[in-house]
Scaffold this active site. Sequence first.
Site, PDB file in Angstrom:
ATOM      1  N   ASP A 174       1.094  -1.089  -0.165  1.00  0.00           N
ATOM      2  CA  ASP A 174       0.460   0.206   0.043  1.00  0.00           C
ATOM      3  C   ASP A 174       0.640   1.750   0.184  1.00  0.00           C
ATOM      4  O   ASP A 174       1.652   0.950   0.115  1.00  0.00           O
ATOM      5  CB  ASP A 174      -1.291  -0.178   1.352  1.00  0.00           C
ATOM      6  CG  ASP A 174      -2.295   0.836   0.953  1.00  0.00           C
ATOM      7  OD1 ASP A 174      -3.140   0.046   1.181  1.00  0.00           O
ATOM      8  OD2 ASP A 174      -2.092   1.927   1.147  1.00  0.00           O
TER       9      ASP A 174
ATOM     10  N   ASN B  47     -17.545  -8.713   1.159  1.00  0.00           N
ATOM     11  CA  ASN B  47     -17.595  -7.820   2.486  1.00  0.00           C
ATOM     12  C   ASN B  47     -17.469  -8.484   3.530  1.00  0.00           C
ATOM     13  O   ASN B  47     -19.028  -7.939   3.914  1.00  0.00           O
ATOM     14  CB  ASN B  47     -16.701  -6.223   2.772  1.00  0.00           C
ATOM     15  CG  ASN B  47     -16.414  -6.019   3.387  1.00  0.00           C
ATOM     16  OD1 ASN B  47     -15.244  -6.301   4.375  1.00  0.00           O
ATOM     17  ND2 ASN B  47     -17.022  -4.241   3.652  1.00  0.00           N
TER      18      ASN B  47
ATOM     19  N   HIS C  69     -14.960 -10.483  -7.823  1.00  0.00           N
ATOM     20  CA  HIS C  69     -16.136  -8.613  -6.857  1.00  0.00           C
ATOM     21  C   HIS C  69     -15.862  -9.643  -5.821  1.00  0.00           C
ATOM     22  O   HIS C  69     -16.732 -10.735  -5.449  1.00  0.00           O
ATOM     23  CB  HIS C  69     -16.968  -9.019  -7.917  1.00  0.00           C
ATOM     24  CG  HIS C  69     -17.204  -7.326  -6.867  1.00  0.00           C
ATOM     25  ND1 HIS C  69     -18.997  -7.810  -6.394  1.00  0.00           N
ATOM     26  CD2 HIS C  69     -17.620  -6.578  -5.755  1.00  0.00           C
ATOM     27  CE1 HIS C  69     -19.018  -6.545  -5.454  1.00  0.00           C
ATOM     28  NE2 HIS C  69     -17.889  -5.999  -5.268  1.00  0.00           N
TER      29      HIS C  69
HETATM   30  P1  NAD Z   1     -10.287   1.290   1.310  1.00  0.00           P
HETATM   31  O1  NAD Z   1     -10.689   2.881   0.914  1.00  0.00           O
HETATM   32  O2  NAD Z   1     -10.505   0.752   2.293  1.00  0.00           O
HETATM   33  O3  NAD Z   1      -8.426   1.246   0.918  1.00  0.00           O
HETATM   34  C1  NAD Z   1      -7.820   1.194  -0.787  1.00  0.00           C
HETATM   35  C2  NAD Z   1      -6.939   1.683   0.011  1.00  0.00           C
HETATM   36  O4  NAD Z   1      -5.920   1.092  -1.521  1.00  0.00           O
HETATM   37  C3  NAD Z   1      -6.162   2.166   1.283  1.00  0.00           C
HETATM   38  O5  NAD Z   1      -5.570   2.544   2.075  1.00  0.00           O
HETATM   39  C4  NAD Z   1      -4.954   3.211  -0.014  1.00  0.00           C
HETATM   40  O6  NAD Z   1      -4.147   3.485   0.815  1.00  0.00           O
HETATM   41  C5  NAD Z   1      -4.756   2.538  -1.123  1.00  0.00           C
HETATM   42  N1  NAD Z   1      -4.122   2.670  -2.510  1.00  0.00           N
HETATM   43  C6  NAD Z   1      -4.473   3.868  -2.498  1.00  0.00           C
HETATM   44  N2  NAD Z   1      -3.816   4.125  -4.206  1.00  0.00           N
HETATM   45  C7  NAD Z   1      -2.679   2.824  -3.827  1.00  0.00           C
HETATM   46  C8  NAD Z   1      -1.066   2.865  -4.650  1.00  0.00           C
HETATM   47  N3  NAD Z   1      -2.049   3.455  -6.184  1.00  0.00           N
HETATM   48  N4  NAD Z   1      -1.034   2.030  -4.174  1.00  0.00           N
HETATM   49  C9  NAD Z   1      -1.448   1.380  -3.153  1.00  0.00           C
HETATM   50  N5  NAD Z   1      -2.316   1.646  -2.761  1.00  0.00           N
HETATM   51  C10 NAD Z   1      -2.926   2.387  -2.773  1.00  0.00           C
HETATM   52  O7  NAD Z   1     -10.961   0.086   0.277  1.00  0.00           O
HETATM   53  P2  NAD Z   1     -11.093  -0.759  -0.112  1.00  0.00           P
HETATM   54  O8  NAD Z   1     -13.098  -1.005   0.345  1.00  0.00           O
HETATM   55  O9  NAD Z   1     -10.523  -2.006   0.478  1.00  0.00           O
HETATM   56  O10 NAD Z   1     -11.612  -1.152  -1.546  1.00  0.00           O
HETATM   57  C11 NAD Z   1     -10.594  -0.886  -2.396  1.00  0.00           C
HETATM   58  C12 NAD Z   1     -11.477  -1.719  -3.589  1.00  0.00           C
HETATM   59  O11 NAD Z   1     -12.155  -3.116  -3.795  1.00  0.00           O
HETATM   60  C13 NAD Z   1     -12.175  -0.752  -4.615  1.00  0.00           C
HETATM   61  O12 NAD Z   1     -11.984  -1.514  -5.981  1.00  0.00           O
HETATM   62  C14 NAD Z   1     -13.359  -1.266  -4.058  1.00  0.00           C
HETATM   63  O13 NAD Z   1     -14.684  -0.777  -4.702  1.00  0.00           O
HETATM   64  C15 NAD Z   1     -13.389  -2.814  -4.136  1.00  0.00           C
HETATM   65  N6  NAD Z   1     -14.425  -3.382  -3.377  1.00  0.00           N
HETATM   66  C16 NAD Z   1     -14.824  -2.618  -2.281  1.00  0.00           C
HETATM   67  C17 NAD Z   1     -15.811  -3.067  -1.331  1.00  0.00           C
HETATM   68  C18 NAD Z   1     -16.503  -2.977   0.091  1.00  0.00           C
HETATM   69  O14 NAD Z   1     -17.023  -3.782   0.982  1.00  0.00           O
HETATM   70  N7  NAD Z   1     -15.849  -2.146   0.467  1.00  0.00           N
HETATM   71  C19 NAD Z   1     -16.202  -4.865  -1.778  1.00  0.00           C
HETATM   72  C20 NAD Z   1     -15.780  -5.600  -2.659  1.00  0.00           C
HETATM   73  C21 NAD Z   1     -14.912  -4.536  -3.352  1.00  0.00           C
END
Ligand code: NAD
Length: 290
Positions: free
Chosen positions: A31, A140, A137
């Site tokens: 990250d 969570n 996909h």
């Molecule tokens: P989050 O905000 O909790 O975490 C995202 C992380 O990505 C952060 O820690 C950030 O620092 C990091 N990041 C940003 N740019 C980066 C880069 N260039 N290199 C490395 N790290 C980087 O988000 P999340 O909920 O974990 O979601 C992540 C992905 O999963 C998104 O695309 C989201 O749409 C998808 N998703 C989320 C869920 C959910 O329930 N939250 C479910 C399925 C899919």
Amino acid sequence: MTHVGVVGAGVMGAGVAQNLAHSGHTVALVDTSPDAVKQALSTVETNCRMSRLLGGPEIDADEVLKRIEAGTELSLLTDAEIVIENITENWELKRSLYQEMDPLVRPDAVFVANTSAIPITRLASLTGRPRQFVGVHFMNPVPMKPAVELIPGHHTSPEALEAVRELLTSMGKKAIPVNDACGFVSNRVLMLTVNEAACLVYENVATAETVDEVFRSCFGHPMGPLETADLIGVDTILYSIEVLYEHFADSKYRPCPLLKKMTDAGLHGRKSGEGFYTYGPTGATTPARP
Ligand code: NAD
């Protein structure tokens, strides 16, 4: 056993890394934020230690953590056979990450995009390996959810799809295949529901607790849409509905202004301690109003 790169150590990246390491795979977790890396490792440790108490299996936290190498450098990914990307749901961020990562990782490695809504074919086009690009996909919290949507892009090869399907099986996941489309099946429906639920609160038709109670008590849903929003991340809900709005150019996906205000205010749900509800250190929830 596969060596898997996991990029993005937020809500999803931490869960994917834990699930992989618990299934015996080795993980390189990356990250850009050192705090996110630290928080992810601490979350994995707590989840493993709490697993039995929460009705899950006994998990040796040290064994799981031993299989995860974590840091802020993309160079950690160079030996990965599969790289699962879980960064913020933002096209520009994902675009620059894929363009930076593509030349760094093994030419035979397969990319997996864990996105809420962005079409897989569009993400694959950012790389020189669209045949080795698959959408998954995840749901969570990742370690507790038994199924995922599995999405081939336009050019995905049967071999790449099979490699990812095998990895998912080893993680205990049932893969439900769906065709590539913005929002896939789940979020095409769920994001509209959550967005409309936020509008009900925005328009003072009902409080968040009342909206959720209607879904729990009347429909028997285990969680209401706004509890779900807090679990997913209010910011992630906003970014996902914005992707749908932009992609379909259809006003039915217009984001609720309350989601924008909450995202700006840092009320991102469980991960920030406050969203539609507030979350105490023991996990107790109380109603909140932005
Ligand atoms: P989050 O905000 O909790 O975490 C995202 C992380 O990505 C952060 O820690 C950030 O620092 C990091 N990041 C940003 N740019 C980066 C880069 N260039 N290199 C490395 N790290 C980087 O988000 P999340 O909920 O974990 O979601 C992540 C992905 O999963 C998104 O695309 C989201 O749409 C998808 N998703 C989320 C869920 C959910 O329930 N939250 C479910 C399925 C899919």
